[in-house]
Design an enzyme around this catalytic site. Structure first.
Site, PDB file in Angstrom:
ATOM      1  N   CYS A 238       0.838  -1.198   0.000  1.00  0.00           N
ATOM      2  CA  CYS A 238       0.000   0.000   0.000  1.00  0.00           C
ATOM      3  C   CYS A 238       0.872   1.247   0.000  1.00  0.00           C
ATOM      4  O   CYS A 238       2.101   1.167   0.065  1.00  0.00           O
ATOM      5  CB  CYS A 238      -0.927   0.001   1.224  1.00  0.00           C
ATOM      6  SG  CYS A 238      -0.034   0.115   2.783  1.00  0.00           S
TER       7      CYS A 238
ATOM      8  N   CYS B 206       3.230   1.669   2.960  1.00  0.00           N
ATOM      9  CA  CYS B 206       4.476   0.905   2.842  1.00  0.00           C
ATOM     10  C   CYS B 206       5.488   1.689   2.009  1.00  0.00           C
ATOM     11  O   CYS B 206       6.674   1.772   2.350  1.00  0.00           O
ATOM     12  CB  CYS B 206       4.214  -0.451   2.191  1.00  0.00           C
ATOM     13  SG  CYS B 206       3.053  -1.492   3.081  1.00  0.00           S
TER      14      CYS B 206
ATOM     15  N   ASP C 203       9.327 -33.286  -2.407  1.00  0.00           N
ATOM     16  CA  ASP C 203      10.577 -33.288  -1.665  1.00  0.00           C
ATOM     17  C   ASP C 203      10.240 -32.924  -0.219  1.00  0.00           C
ATOM     18  O   ASP C 203       9.141 -32.435   0.061  1.00  0.00           O
ATOM     19  CB  ASP C 203      11.527 -32.262  -2.288  1.00  0.00           C
ATOM     20  CG  ASP C 203      12.747 -32.023  -1.441  1.00  0.00           C
ATOM     21  OD1 ASP C 203      13.389 -33.019  -1.052  1.00  0.00           O
ATOM     22  OD2 ASP C 203      13.058 -30.856  -1.154  1.00  0.00           O
TER      23      ASP C 203
ATOM     24  N   ASP D  61      12.595 -28.071  -4.243  1.00  0.00           N
ATOM     25  CA  ASP D  61      13.238 -26.763  -4.202  1.00  0.00           C
ATOM     26  C   ASP D  61      14.747 -26.814  -4.299  1.00  0.00           C
ATOM     27  O   ASP D  61      15.377 -25.795  -4.565  1.00  0.00           O
ATOM     28  CB  ASP D  61      12.880 -26.035  -2.894  1.00  0.00           C
ATOM     29  CG  ASP D  61      13.590 -26.635  -1.699  1.00  0.00           C
ATOM     30  OD1 ASP D  61      13.637 -27.883  -1.611  1.00  0.00           O
ATOM     31  OD2 ASP D  61      14.115 -25.872  -0.880  1.00  0.00           O
TER      32      ASP D  61
END
Length: 727
Positions: A41, A44, A445, A626
Site C-alpha cells: 500500500c 508501505c 521433496d 526446491d
C-alpha cells in the site's frame, strides 16, 4: 558514466572556453535495486522511501508498488546489501537484486510491436466495416465500387503491416516443409485480398476486405494475450533469478579480500566465505572451522561440521564461522554443473509433449486446404467459371477462419494464469496447465518443500526455568539455525536471558560462557561431554551441574502442507515423499502427513530415476521440490512446481513457481488446470460446431461477406466468453 570537460591552452578566450575532449571519470553514484515482496500500500511506500532516504550516502529512493521493488541512487561505495537490514528494521522483507540481470525485463519490444499491429488492424477494420455496412445496406453501382476501392486502399497496407507475424511464421514453416496454423491464415488473407481486388476491378458485388481485417485483428488479439502471459512469467522468473548475486571474495597475495565476479575465479584461488555465504566453487577448506548447511544440495537437515581438510561443494551454505577454501573446480567443472547434465537429459523428454493447440493445428491446416480445393474444383467443373470457383474457394477459406482456434488456447490460458497468479502461482511454461491437468501422481521433496527447512524446539517444557534462561542467553550469542530456533522458542515461552560473562561462539561446536564463575556450554554432544545417542536433531546444554541436557528439534511444517496433501489424496492422486534426508526424519514426516509411500536418503540420481520409472509405467507425475538435488527430477517430471525460495536452477527447471510460502494453492492449481483444459476442449468443440454450420454455406455459395463477418465475430466472442468463466 559521466564525463568532465578538459581545458587546453588556446590562442583566444573563445577557444579556451570551447570543449575539446571528454575524459572518462569514475562513477559518482550507484543505482541499486531491492526486492520488497511484502509491500502492499501507499503507507508501505512512504515508510520505505522515508527510511532509506535517511541513510547516509543515499541520495534518493523510489518504490514501485507494481514491481514491488525499490530503486536507490546512492554514493558509489554503497551496496544494496547494506540497505537490506534497513528495510528489515522497518518491518519489510527485503532482498538484494542484480540490476544487470533485470535489464532484459526493462523493455518489451515484441509486446509493443504486437500491440501496435493490433491497434492498426483494429482501427482499419472499424473504418472498412463502416464502408461495408453501407454496401450491405444497399449501396450499389458506382457508390459500391468507390467504397470497395477505399476499403482496398485501407486494407492492403494495414494487412501488410499487421499481418507480418503470420507471414513470417508461415514462411518459416513452409521453408521447413511443414504446416502450422499460420499457413491457412496467410492463404486465406492472400486469397481474400486478391479475389476482393479482382471483384472490385470487375465491379463485383462481394468483397472480403472487412473479413480479412477482422480475421487479422482477432488473431492478433490471441497472439497478444499469449505474449502477455509469457512475458509476465518471464519477467517474474528473471526477477527471481536476480536474487542470486554472483560475487565472491578472493584473497590476493597479501591476504587481502578482493570482491570479484564468480566467473573470474580460477582453480587454486583462495576464497573467503563468510558466515551466511554460499560456496561459489568446489574446494578444500584450508582455514577456519564452521558448520555447513547442505539441505538445498542433498536434502540433509542437520548441519555438517566443516574444518581444515574437509571438502565443500558449490551451493552449500556456511553457517557459523568464516572459512577459507582453495578452489578445486570452478564454473562448468563444479558439482552444480554436473547436475545440469542430468537436467538436460531429463528436459529432452518433456520437449516431446504436443499441446492441444498443436494437435488441432495439424488437423485444421490440411483439412481447410482440402475443403477449399475441393470447392474450387467442384464449382469450376459445375460452372466452368474460374471467377465463381475462385470466389467460392476464398469464401471457404475465410469462413473457416481459425479465429476461434486462434483464441481458444490463449484466452483460456490467460484467464487461468491470471487466476493462479492471484492465488500465488506463476505459470512459466505454455503447456504447463495442460500437463498439470493430466497429473495422477504427486511427488514431494521434504526439506524446504513440505517443511520450512527450519527447526523448532519440541521439549522446551521439560527444561527448568534456570535451564531455559541460560539456554536463551547462550543461544542469543550464535546465528546457528538451532540457536536461533531455541532463542525464539524460549522468548515465546516468556524466558528471560541469564546474565553471563565471557560469552563467545566456538565455530563448529557451539557457544560457551561463565555463569557466576561456572563455565556453561550449549552445542554439540561430544563438546559438552554428553554421553549416549539422540535420534532426533538436538543441541546439548551443560550447566556444570550433573549430566548435559538434550534440547530436541524437529523440522517445522510448511504452511498448507497438511491441507495440500489431504486435498490431493482426496482428489484421487497418489502422493509420494522422496527425500535425501535421514530415514528417521523422512519416516516421521510421512507419518505426520499421512503419506504411505516414502523414500529416504535418496541421491539426485535416485530421484530422477524414480520419476522416470513412474513415467514408464504410464503415470503422469507432478514433482514439487526446491533443492539442487531436485533439479533433475523437476525437469524429468510431466510437470513441476518449485517455491520462490528455491535455488535458481530449481526454478528454471520447473514449469510453475509458487510465489508465497503457503503450499495450499498447489491443490487449487490442479483443479484450475483441469477446468482450463476442459474449457479449451469446449472451445474447440464450439469452433468445430461453427465450422459444421458455416462451411456448407460457403461451399454452397451462400457465404456473403455479411454472413462471414457475423459468423466469425460470433464464434470468436463465444470462445472468449467461455474462457472468462475461469476468472
Amino acid at each position: 558514466m559521466t564525463a568532465q570537460m578538459h581545458h587546453q591552452t588556446a590562442v583566444c578566450p573563445g577557444c579556451a572556453a570551447a570543449p575539446t575532449e571528454a575524459i572518462a571519470q569514475a562513477p559518482t553514484e550507484a543505482r541499486l535495486a531491492i526486492s520488497l515482496p511484502t509491500i502492499h500500500c501507499q503507507a508501505c511506500i512512504s515508510a520505505v522511501e522515508r527510511g532509506l532516504s535517511q541513510v547516509p550516502g543515499v541520495r534518493s529512493a523510489r518504490v514501485n508498488l507494481t514491481l514491488k521493488r525499490a530503486l536507490v541512487e546512492a554514493e558509489p561505495e554503497m551496496r544494496a546489501a547494506d540497505l537490506v537490514p534497513i528495510c528489515a528494521s522497518l518491518g519489510y522483507e527485503a532482498h538484494e537484486l542484480d540490476l544487470a540481470a533485470l535489464a532484459a525485463t526493462e523493455t518489451d519490444r515484441a509486446g509493443r510491436e504486437l500491440l501496435l499491429r493490433l491497434a492498426v488492424a483494429g482501427f482499419a477494420s472499424m473504418n472498412v466495416m463502416l464502408l461495408s455496412i453501407s454496401v450491405w445496406s444497399g449501396a450499389s453501382d458506382a457508390t459500391r465500387d468507390m467504397f470497395h476501392w477505399i476499403s482496398a486502399a485501407i486494407t492492403f497496407p494495414a494487412i501488410v503491416y499487421s499481418g507480418h507475424p503470420f507471414f513470417k511464421n508461415a514462411w518459416q514453416a513452409l521453408r521447413a516443409r511443414r504446416l502450422n496454423m499460420d499457413v491457412p491464415i496467410v492463404l486465406a488473407l492472400l486469397l481474400a485480398l486478391l479475389t476482393s481486388l479482382w471483384e472490385t476491378t470487375l465491379s463485383g458485388e462481394h468483397a472480403y476486405f472487412d473479413a480479412a481485417l477482422t480475421l487479422t485483428f482477432f488473431l492478433l488479439a490471441g497472439r497478444y494475450l499469449d505474449h502477455r502471459t509469457r512475458a509476465a512469467a518471464r519477467s517474474a522468473a528473471e526477477e527471481l533469478a536476480a536474487l542470486e548475486v554472483p560475487r565472491a571474495w578472493r584473497l590476493d597475495k597479501q591476504g587481502q579480500e578482493v570482491e570479484v565476479s564468480v566467473a573470474d575465479l580460477t582453480i587454486g584461488d583462495l576464497i573467503r566465505v563468510r558466515p551466511g555465504g554460499r560456496m561459489p566453487v568446489d574446494g578444500e577448506i584450508t582455514e577456519g572451522r564452521s558448520e555447513l548447511d547442505r539441505s538445498l544440495l542433498t536434502g540433509e537437515t542437520l548441519p555438517v561440521l566443516a574444518e581444515p581438510g574437509g571438502l565443500v561443494s558449490a551451493g552449500e551454505v556456511n553457517l557459523t564461522g568464516p572459512l577459507t577454501i582453495r578452489a578445486t573446480a570452478v564454473g562448468a567443472e563444479t558439482s552444480l554443473h554436473r547436475m545440469a547434465d542430468l537436467v538436460a537429459i531429463a528436459e529432452s523428454g518433456r520437449s516431446r509433449y504436443t499441446s492441444l493447440a498443436d494437435s488441432a493445428a495439424k488437423l485444421y491446416a490440411p483439412g481447410v486446404h482440402i475443403l477449399s480445393a475441393l470447392a474450387f474444383v467442384g464449382w469450376y467443373l459445375y460452372t466452368c467459371d474460374l471467377r465463381t470457383a475462385l470466389n467460392i474457394a476464398a469464401a471457404v477459406l475465410i469462413i473457416t477462419c481459425p479465429c476461434a482456434l486462434g483464441l481458444a488456447v490463449p484466452a483460456v490460458t490467460t484467464a487461468a494464469s491470471g487466476r493462479l497468479f492471484r492465488a500465488g502461482l506463476l505459470v512459466k511454461h505454455a503447456t504447463a496447465l495442460e500437463r498439470l491437468a493430466e497429473v495422477d501422481t504427486v511427488v514431494f521433496d521434504k526439506t524446504g518443500t513440505l517443511t520450512e527447512g527450519a527447526p523448532e524446539v519440541v521439549n522446551l517444557d521439560t527444561l527448568s526455568p534456570k535451564e531455559r534462561s541460560v539456554a536463551l542467553a547462550l543461544a542469543s550469542g550464535s546465528s546457528h539455525p538451532l540457536a536461533i530456533a531455541l532463542s525464539r522458542a524460549a522468548r515465546d515461552a516468556g524466558a528471560e536471558p541469564a546474565v553471563l560473562e565471557d560469552l563467545r561462539e566456538v565455530p563448529g561446536y557451539g557457544t560457551e560462557a561463565r555463569l557466576n564463575g561456572q563455565p556453561v556450554r550449549l552445542g554439540r554432544a561430544a563438546w559438552v561431554g554428553a554421553r549416549g545417542t539422540q535420534e532426533q536433531t538436538a543441541t546439548w546444554l551443560d550447566l556444570g551441574e550433573g549430566a548435559p541436557v538434550a534440547i530436541c528439534f524437529k523440522d517445522a511444517l510448511r504452511a498448507g502442507a497438511e491441507e495440500v496433501v489431504r486435498a490431493l489424496q482426496g482428489a484421487g492422486k497418489d502422493v509420494l515423499l522422496i527425500s535425501g534426508d535421514t530415514t528417521a526424519a523422512v519416516e516421521d514426516l510421512a507419518k505426520r502427513l499421512g503419506i504411505q509411500s516414502w523414500v529416504a536418503e535418496a541421491l539426485p540420481e535416485d530421484k530422477a530415476a524414480r520419476i522416470a520409472e513412474l513415467t514408464q509405467t504410464g503415470r503422469k507425475v507432478l514433482m514439487v521440490g526446491d533443492g539442487l538435488n531436485d533439479t533433475a527430477a523437476l525437469a524429468g517430471a510431466h510437470v513441476s512446481i518449485s517455491p520462490a525460495s528455491a535455488l535458481d536452477a530449481a526454478r528454471v527447471a520447473s514449469d510453475i513457481v509458487l510465489l508465497g510460502k503457503d503450499l495450499a494453492p498447489i491443490a487449487e492449481a490442479c483443479g484450475v488446470a483441469e477446468r482450463a483444459t476442459r474449457r479449451i476442449r469446449e472451445n474447440f468443440q464450439i469452433a468445430t460446431l461453427y465450422n459444421v454450420i458455416a462451411v456448407p454455406l460457403a461451399i454452397a455459395g451462400l457465404a456473403t461477406p455479411l454472413i462471414a463477418a457475423l459468423a466469425m465475430s460470433t464464434s470468436s466472442i463465444t470462445v472468449s466468453l467461455n474462457a472468462l468463466r475461469l476468472r
